[in-house]
Scaffold this motif. Structure first.
Motif, mmCIF file in Angstrom:
data_model
loop_
_atom_site.group_PDB
_atom_site.id
_atom_site.type_symbol
_atom_site.label_atom_id
_atom_site.label_comp_id
_atom_site.label_asym_id
_atom_site.label_seq_id
_atom_site.Cartn_x
_atom_site.Cartn_y
_atom_site.Cartn_z
ATOM 1 N N CYS A 115 0.826 -1.134 0.032
ATOM 2 C CA CYS A 115 0.165 -0.073 0.025
ATOM 3 C C CYS A 115 1.006 1.163 -0.009
ATOM 4 O O CYS A 115 0.485 2.370 -0.775
ATOM 5 C CB CYS A 115 -0.985 0.153 1.391
ATOM 6 N N LYS A 116 1.943 1.437 0.768
ATOM 7 C CA LYS A 116 2.700 2.365 0.878
ATOM 8 C C LYS A 116 3.521 2.886 -0.301
ATOM 9 O O LYS A 116 3.537 3.990 -0.766
ATOM 10 C CB LYS A 116 3.848 2.085 2.128
ATOM 11 N N THR A 117 4.367 1.758 -0.918
ATOM 12 C CA THR A 117 5.052 1.946 -2.265
ATOM 13 C C THR A 117 3.891 2.161 -3.535
ATOM 14 O O THR A 117 4.228 3.060 -4.477
ATOM 15 C CB THR A 117 5.650 0.761 -2.572
ATOM 16 N N ASN A 118 2.765 1.465 -3.480
ATOM 17 C CA ASN A 118 1.812 1.854 -4.464
ATOM 18 C C ASN A 118 1.320 3.320 -4.476
ATOM 19 O O ASN A 118 1.212 3.972 -5.426
ATOM 20 C CB ASN A 118 0.625 0.967 -4.248
ATOM 21 N N THR A 119 1.028 3.699 -3.200
ATOM 22 C CA THR A 119 0.635 5.254 -2.750
ATOM 23 C C THR A 119 1.483 6.010 -3.490
ATOM 24 O O THR A 119 1.252 7.132 -4.082
ATOM 25 C CB THR A 119 0.375 5.470 -1.322
ATOM 26 N N ASN A 120 2.783 5.757 -3.232
ATOM 27 C CA ASN A 120 4.079 6.768 -3.686
ATOM 28 C C ASN A 120 3.858 7.168 -5.147
ATOM 29 O O ASN A 120 4.125 8.074 -5.707
ATOM 30 C CB ASN A 120 5.300 6.213 -3.020
ATOM 31 N N VAL A 121 3.804 5.993 -5.703
ATOM 32 C CA VAL A 121 3.791 5.710 -7.238
ATOM 33 C C VAL A 121 2.484 6.650 -7.921
ATOM 34 O O VAL A 121 2.629 7.244 -8.874
ATOM 35 C CB VAL A 121 3.893 4.466 -7.770
ATOM 36 N N LEU A 122 1.487 6.107 -7.111
ATOM 37 C CA LEU A 122 0.192 6.785 -7.562
ATOM 38 C C LEU A 122 0.288 8.269 -7.684
ATOM 39 O O LEU A 122 -0.176 8.990 -8.455
ATOM 40 C CB LEU A 122 -1.050 6.188 -6.895
ATOM 41 N N LEU A 123 0.864 8.698 -6.688
ATOM 42 C CA LEU A 123 0.983 10.444 -6.339
ATOM 43 C C LEU A 123 2.049 10.767 -7.317
ATOM 44 O O LEU A 123 1.796 11.760 -7.610
ATOM 45 C CB LEU A 123 1.284 10.466 -5.091
ATOM 46 N N HIS A 124 3.020 9.951 -7.636
ATOM 47 C CA HIS A 124 3.960 10.277 -8.500
ATOM 48 C C HIS A 124 3.385 10.429 -9.908
ATOM 49 O O HIS A 124 3.643 11.344 -10.631
ATOM 50 C CB HIS A 124 5.120 9.534 -8.585
ATOM 51 N N ILE A 125 2.542 9.764 -10.253
ATOM 52 C CA ILE A 125 1.888 9.735 -11.460
ATOM 53 C C ILE A 125 0.884 10.652 -11.571
ATOM 54 O O ILE A 125 0.739 11.564 -12.668
ATOM 55 C CB ILE A 125 0.849 8.332 -11.750
ATOM 56 N N GLN A 126 0.260 11.080 -10.535
ATOM 57 C CA GLN A 126 -0.678 12.278 -10.282
ATOM 58 C C GLN A 126 -0.070 13.439 -10.777
ATOM 59 O O GLN A 126 -0.662 14.464 -11.545
ATOM 60 C CB GLN A 126 -1.375 12.438 -8.861
ATOM 61 N N GLY A 127 1.387 13.759 -10.524
ATOM 62 C CA GLY A 127 1.943 14.864 -10.699
ATOM 63 C C GLY A 127 2.019 15.121 -12.199
ATOM 64 O O GLY A 127 2.441 16.416 -12.874
ATOM 65 N N TYR A 128 1.853 14.119 -12.943
ATOM 66 C CA TYR A 128 1.940 14.363 -14.732
ATOM 67 C C TYR A 128 0.844 14.935 -15.151
ATOM 68 O O TYR A 128 0.764 15.415 -16.413
ATOM 69 C CB TYR A 128 2.322 12.839 -15.154
ATOM 70 N N PHE A 129 -0.442 15.063 -14.329
ATOM 71 C CA PHE A 129 -1.474 15.520 -14.892
ATOM 72 C C PHE A 129 -1.675 16.851 -14.251
ATOM 73 O O PHE A 129 -2.897 17.528 -14.228
ATOM 74 C CB PHE A 129 -2.797 14.625 -14.380
ATOM 75 N N LYS A 130 -0.843 17.471 -13.399
ATOM 76 C CA LYS A 130 -1.117 18.844 -12.787
ATOM 77 C C LYS A 130 -1.502 19.937 -13.890
ATOM 78 O O LYS A 130 -2.279 20.994 -13.315
ATOM 79 C CB LYS A 130 0.300 19.285 -12.023
ATOM 80 N N ARG A 131 -1.113 19.913 -15.174
ATOM 81 C CA ARG A 131 -1.638 21.043 -16.075
ATOM 82 C C ARG A 131 -2.736 20.646 -16.847
ATOM 83 O O ARG A 131 -3.146 21.443 -17.606
ATOM 84 C CB ARG A 131 -0.097 21.132 -17.095
ATOM 85 N N ASN A 132 -3.237 19.499 -16.848
ATOM 86 C CA ASN A 132 -4.402 18.783 -17.466
ATOM 87 C C ASN A 132 -5.683 18.714 -16.632
ATOM 88 O O ASN A 132 -6.785 19.030 -17.273
ATOM 89 C CB ASN A 132 -4.091 17.316 -17.938
ATOM 90 N N LEU A 133 -5.688 18.736 -15.416
ATOM 91 C CA LEU A 133 -6.891 18.426 -14.536
ATOM 92 C C LEU A 133 -7.172 19.900 -14.057
ATOM 93 O O LEU A 133 -6.179 20.580 -13.390
ATOM 94 C CB LEU A 133 -6.571 17.344 -13.556
ATOM 95 N N ASP A 134 -8.605 19.895 -13.797
ATOM 96 C CA ASP A 134 -8.869 21.249 -12.874
ATOM 97 C C ASP A 134 -9.033 21.019 -11.585
ATOM 98 O O ASP A 134 -8.645 19.793 -11.119
ATOM 99 C CB ASP A 134 -10.294 21.815 -13.391
ATOM 100 N N LYS A 135 -9.095 21.957 -10.781
ATOM 101 C CA LYS A 135 -8.873 21.642 -9.319
ATOM 102 C C LYS A 135 -9.831 20.465 -8.736
ATOM 103 O O LYS A 135 -9.350 19.791 -7.905
ATOM 104 C CB LYS A 135 -9.201 22.992 -8.430
ATOM 105 N N GLN A 136 -11.024 20.483 -9.137
ATOM 106 C CA GLN A 136 -11.988 19.274 -8.564
ATOM 107 C C GLN A 136 -11.644 17.886 -9.150
ATOM 108 O O GLN A 136 -11.525 17.219 -8.554
ATOM 109 C CB GLN A 136 -13.230 19.577 -9.377
#
Length: 317
Positions: free
Chosen positions: A239-260
């Motif tokens: 769970c810990k390592t997967n969460t770290n990777v998932l949050l890392h992936i989320q960073g790739y969408f910072k310019r594509n997703l709106d706040k919601q």
């Protein structure tokens, strides 16, 4: 082309056990058979034992472990089994995995009953003679036994490693053979998977590839890379390592997703971290956003789609 995987013959329903029966493993025979080309082997039949046949067992004679008749220790099959294994190994070089029969004195992977001369058993047991030699000769090969594959975490990890090894072999095909560029491209696809399974191996392989130009023998480099890769992927993500990777992936969408949308994705990831959602939930949302906002690096990551979705291996993680 189907992925070639070895398997104890009895697990496919072949009536090759000592009593003339089988131990058909439903998951392999009914589900994995749609994706794997199984290569069944019964080493006991392979060394010439009959069907049915006397029961055999592992014996610790204080010098080494022997494969003997359960009623007569002088009937020793160890040397025949080792010779058979060495003889069959060349035909197993293309395998990407192996499923062995639990508790078998020839095929068991762990905790196989090990006896002393006085008839008492040794706590913890041992490894089947055939499987032990197989693991020694092919240490990179993903090997699991049918009993352990009932655990959803072990099952997912095994299938993932089989697909990863097959991907590695497919990646180096071609008239030019193994090249550094091919290995670099393969490794790029497995960065997130390695971060999830074993961050230390992720760093170690990165350092190895950075010095690949120092290796004069690319085949020797490949052997080293393959072993480190498969050792790293054998560690199971959590769970810990997967969460770290998932949050890392989320960073790739910072310019594509709106706040919601960002808040929604983070909420799903956090709910997974807290144990309220399975891993498939944030991965599904990430793949949805990726389809709407293509990213070349993410789209190639094995972590997001390591094997056919129909296997449903991440539903219980």
């Amino acid at each position: 082309m189907a992925i070639i995987v070895g398997i104890s013959g009895c697990l496919l329903g072949q009536q090759v056990r000592f009593d003339g029966g089988h131990k058909r493993f439903k998951f392999a025979d009914e589900e994995l058979s749609d994706y794997f080309e199984f290569k069944p082997v019964c080493p006991e039949v392979g060394i010439g034992m009959t069907i049915p046949r006397p029961v055999i067992r592992l014996l610790d004679n204080s010098i080494d472990i022997r494969l003997v008749d359960s009623k007569d220790n002088t009937l020793d099959y160890t040397d025949k089994m080792n010779a058979f294994t060495d003889n069959v190994l060349p035909s197993l070089e293309t395998l990407c995995g192996y499923i062995v029969c639990a508790k078998s004195p020839s095929c068991g992977m762990e905790r196989v009953k090990l006896y002393l001369d006085n008839g008492h058993s040794v706590p913890g047991g041992s490894v089947g003679i055939y499987t032990k030699r197989l693991m020694q000769k092919m240490p990179w090969l993903p090997i699991e036994e049918d009993g352990r594959l009932c655990d959803p975490v072990l099952r997912e990890n095994f299938v993932f490693r089989v697909y990863a090894l097959n991907d590695l072999y497919e990646s180096i095909k071609g008239e030019d053979g193994i090249t550094r560029n091919k290995l670099m491209n393969f490794h790029a696809r497995y960065k997130l998977a390695l971060m999830a399974n074993h961050p230390a191996t992720y760093r170690k392989l990165g350092q190895l590839l950075a010095k690949s130009h120092q290796w004069s023998d690319i085949n020797a480099f490949f052997v080293e890379y393959r072993q480190l890769l498969m050792d790293g992927l054998k560690h199971r993500s959590n769970c810990k390592t997967n969460t770290n990777v998932l949050l890392h992936i989320q960073g790739y969408f910072k310019r594509n997703l709106d706040k919601q949308q960002k808040a929604e994705l983070r909420d799903v990831i956090m709910r997974y971290r807290e144990g309220n959602l399975p891993l498939i939930a944030p991965l599904t949302l990430i793949n949805h956003h990726l389809s709407l906002n293509p990213n070349e690096y993410l789209s190639k990551q094995a972590y997001l789609a390591p094997y056919p979705e129909a296997l449903k291996l991440r539903y219980s993680l």
